[in-house]
Write a protein that holds these residues in place. Structure first.
Motif, PDB file in Angstrom:
ATOM      1  N   ASN A 394       0.793  -1.231   0.000  1.00  0.00           N
ATOM      2  CA  ASN A 394       0.000   0.000   0.000  1.00  0.00           C
ATOM      3  C   ASN A 394       0.825   1.282   0.000  1.00  0.00           C
ATOM      4  OD1 ASN A 394      -2.445  -1.431   0.097  1.00  0.00           O
ATOM      5  ND2 ASN A 394      -2.341  -1.592   2.324  1.00  0.00           N
ATOM      6  N   THR A 417      -4.208 -11.354  -3.945  1.00  0.00           N
ATOM      7  CA  THR A 417      -5.119 -10.246  -4.230  1.00  0.00           C
ATOM      8  C   THR A 417      -4.412  -9.166  -5.042  1.00  0.00           C
ATOM      9  OG1 THR A 417      -6.296 -10.671  -2.149  1.00  0.00           O
ATOM     10  CG2 THR A 417      -6.647  -8.526  -3.195  1.00  0.00           C
ATOM     11  N   TYR A 418      -3.145  -8.895  -4.663  1.00  0.00           N
ATOM     12  CA  TYR A 418      -2.351  -7.893  -5.392  1.00  0.00           C
ATOM     13  C   TYR A 418      -2.113  -8.345  -6.825  1.00  0.00           C
ATOM     14  CZ  TYR A 418       1.551  -4.804  -6.585  1.00  0.00           C
ATOM     15  OH  TYR A 418       2.368  -3.886  -7.204  1.00  0.00           O
ATOM     16  N   VAL A 420      -4.021 -10.190  -8.633  1.00  0.00           N
ATOM     17  CA  VAL A 420      -5.262 -10.075  -9.392  1.00  0.00           C
ATOM     18  C   VAL A 420      -5.515  -8.632  -9.806  1.00  0.00           C
ATOM     19  CG1 VAL A 420      -7.783 -10.330  -9.246  1.00  0.00           C
ATOM     20  CG2 VAL A 420      -6.282 -12.119  -8.328  1.00  0.00           C
ATOM     21  N   GLN A 421      -5.199  -7.681  -8.912  1.00  0.00           N
ATOM     22  CA  GLN A 421      -5.473  -6.267  -9.173  1.00  0.00           C
ATOM     23  C   GLN A 421      -4.508  -5.642 -10.171  1.00  0.00           C
ATOM     24  OE1 GLN A 421      -5.388  -4.501  -5.277  1.00  0.00           O
ATOM     25  NE2 GLN A 421      -7.518  -5.068  -4.814  1.00  0.00           N
ATOM     26  N   TYR A 422      -3.256  -6.131 -10.181  1.00  0.00           N
ATOM     27  CA  TYR A 422      -2.240  -5.515 -11.025  1.00  0.00           C
ATOM     28  C   TYR A 422      -1.679  -6.544 -12.009  1.00  0.00           C
ATOM     29  CZ  TYR A 422      -2.419  -1.830  -7.518  1.00  0.00           C
ATOM     30  OH  TYR A 422      -2.853  -0.850  -6.668  1.00  0.00           O
ATOM     31  N   LYS A 423      -1.279  -6.056 -13.146  1.00  0.00           N
ATOM     32  CA  LYS A 423      -0.726  -6.921 -14.177  1.00  0.00           C
ATOM     33  C   LYS A 423       0.714  -7.269 -13.837  1.00  0.00           C
ATOM     34  CE  LYS A 423      -0.809  -8.983 -18.218  1.00  0.00           C
ATOM     35  NZ  LYS A 423      -1.673 -10.150 -18.484  1.00  0.00           N
TER      36      LYS A 423
END
Length: 463
Positions: A394, A417-418, A420-423
């Motif tokens: 964060n 989770t990270y 999934v959110q970022y490429k």
């Protein structure tokens, strides 16, 4: 009755820890240990200090169940020694309680046997069942019978055929040995012992300095002059260093990890040398009668100034380390820097109190070991692997995913989770998914003894 409770506790010990990882079993072991200590030392548990240490020990065991970190296990172990040492002698400094606790765990039974009075006790009409005698009566012949059966079977084929029909697989020697170890442990700690003369010496030693009867006015005068001169020069030097360091900190923009790392590590090295020299120098001059010299006011004021300047140095290093963390995130080494700074700050404050209130070296050692123990306990309340990962994801300007992947598995969900959110690259995503699968598999493979809070959390989610 005493031996029966110890045998039951030993059986529980082997059940909890045989071929198991650390988890729920440590909390249950802590409850059993406190119960054994209380049952055999009820009067000692009327002391508030012992109750506090028992509570701390139980809390650290719960922290192991919640976090499962190596730090929480380490703190729980030291809390165990502290509690056992407190039961043996609750008026001593904490480091003496560590010594007494460790000694009791290793050799408590033998020490009690060695110190036992040689007088013959008067027999009473009512006798308790001798559990140890019955164990010897059954166990020793059984062991010898098994040994000779194994020997004889090699000398007679018919006897060997008969013996081979008997299945001894139910006998687990490792489990038996662990049970014996548990009995030995509980038998050692049920009545903790003290290490002498360390315990008595600590109890009889005050925290205050006492002026010697043959004090020398001339010697005090010379020590005071030397102290004033030396501390004056050292104060000028550290003021110059602080000014240049603050100027550099305010006028330079650092944008590389290596540059910041060099600044922090060089600052820490300077701080280590400065703090050690500061404390040792002050302790040298105020080790004895100079504390009572009427004209020592200037030397004391220079000592206070030097302590204050070293605290400013700590603040500067803290700012550098904070800049390092803000740019590149937390690591255990960067957390260690903050921990060291907190300990050195405590050392400087207690040195100030030592000079101001004329304390001795025992005071410094006693209070600083307590502070270090308290810091360890507070540190163990945090799940650092999870917290480091969450903060870095964060807040870090430059995220080192490779470092986070190598941390303990309980940060795997955050990383997934990270991802999934970022490429992310396919290789990094694969590593994170493998970490997540491995962590889940480890949780599933645990027996109930090694359960952590995460096991129960996952159970509730699956429902």
């Amino acid at each position: 009755m005493k031996h029966l409770t110890l045998i039951i506790a030993a059986l529980c010990f082997s059940t909890l820890f045989y071929q198991q990882q650390i988890g729920l079993n440590l909390s249950l072991f802590s409850i059993i240990s406190i119960g054994i200590l209380w049952w055999h030392n009820k009067s000692k548990f009327k002391n508030q200090r012992t109750i506090i240490y028992a509570t701390i020990y139980l809390v650290t065991a719960v922290l192991v169940f919640i976090h499962g970190s190596a730090l929480s296990v380490f703190v729980n172990l030291f809390s165990f020694f502290t509690l056992v040492g407190s039961v043996s002698s609750n008026k001593n400094a904490i480091y003496v309680q560590w010594i007494n606790g460790l000694y009791s765990v290793i050799a408590g039974y033998f020490q009690r046997r060695f110190d036992a009075p040689k007088t013959t006790e008067v027999s009473t009409t009512k006798k308790d069942i001798d559990i140890i005698h019955w164990i010897k009566l059954i166990g020793i012949p059984l062991v010898f019978v098994i040994i000779f059966m194994l020997l004889y079977k090699n000398g007679n084929p018919i006897f060997e055929d008969l013996i081979t029909e008997i299945n001894f697989d139910f006998i687990n020697m490792q489990w038996i040995l662990l049970t014996v170890l548990g009995y030995f442990l509980f038998n050692n700690i049920n009545q903790p012992v003290t290490v002498e003369p360390a315990t008595t010496l600590d109890s009889n030693t005050s925290n205050l300095l006492i002026e010697s009867e043959n004090t020398s006015e001339e010697k005090n005068k010379k020590d005071n002059q030397l102290g004033t001169t030396l501390l004056a020069f050292l104060n000028v030097l550290i003021i110059f260093y602080i000014i240049t360091d603050a100027t550099y900190l305010l006028t330079n923009i650092v944008d590389t990890a290596n540059h910041l790392s060099t600044q922090v590590h060089n600052g820490i090295n300077a701080l280590i040398a400065s703090i050690i020299i500061a404390i040792l120098t002050i302790l040298f001059f105020f080790r004895g009668d100079l504390n009572f010299y009427k004209k020592n006011k200037t030397t004391k004021q220079l000592s206070y100034l030097w302590i204050g300047l070293n605290i400013i140095l700590i603040v500067l290093i803290s700012i550098k380390n904070y800049q390092y963390v803000s740019a590149f995130g937390f690591t255990y080494k960067r957390l260690g820097v903050f921990a060291y700074l907190l300990l050195t700050f405590s050392g400087l404050i207690t040195t100030f109190i030592k000079v101001f209130k004329i304390k001795n070296l025992w005071y410094l050692f006693r209070i600083n070991t307590q502070v270090a123990f308290a810091i360890c306990i507070m540190s163990a309340t945090v799940n650092w692997d999870y917290s480091i990962t969450k903060y870095n994801i964060n807040n870090a300007k430059v995220l080192d995913l490779n470092y986070l992947i190598h941390l303990k598995g309980n940060n795997a969900k955050l990383l997934q989770t990270y991802a999934v959110q970022y490429k992310l690259s396919d290789r990094t995503t694969t590593r994170i998914n493998k970490k997540w699968d491995k962590h889940n598999q480890e949780l599933l493979n645990r027996d109930w003894q090694a359960y952590s809070l995460e096991n129960f959390t996952n159970m509730s989610k699956s429902k």
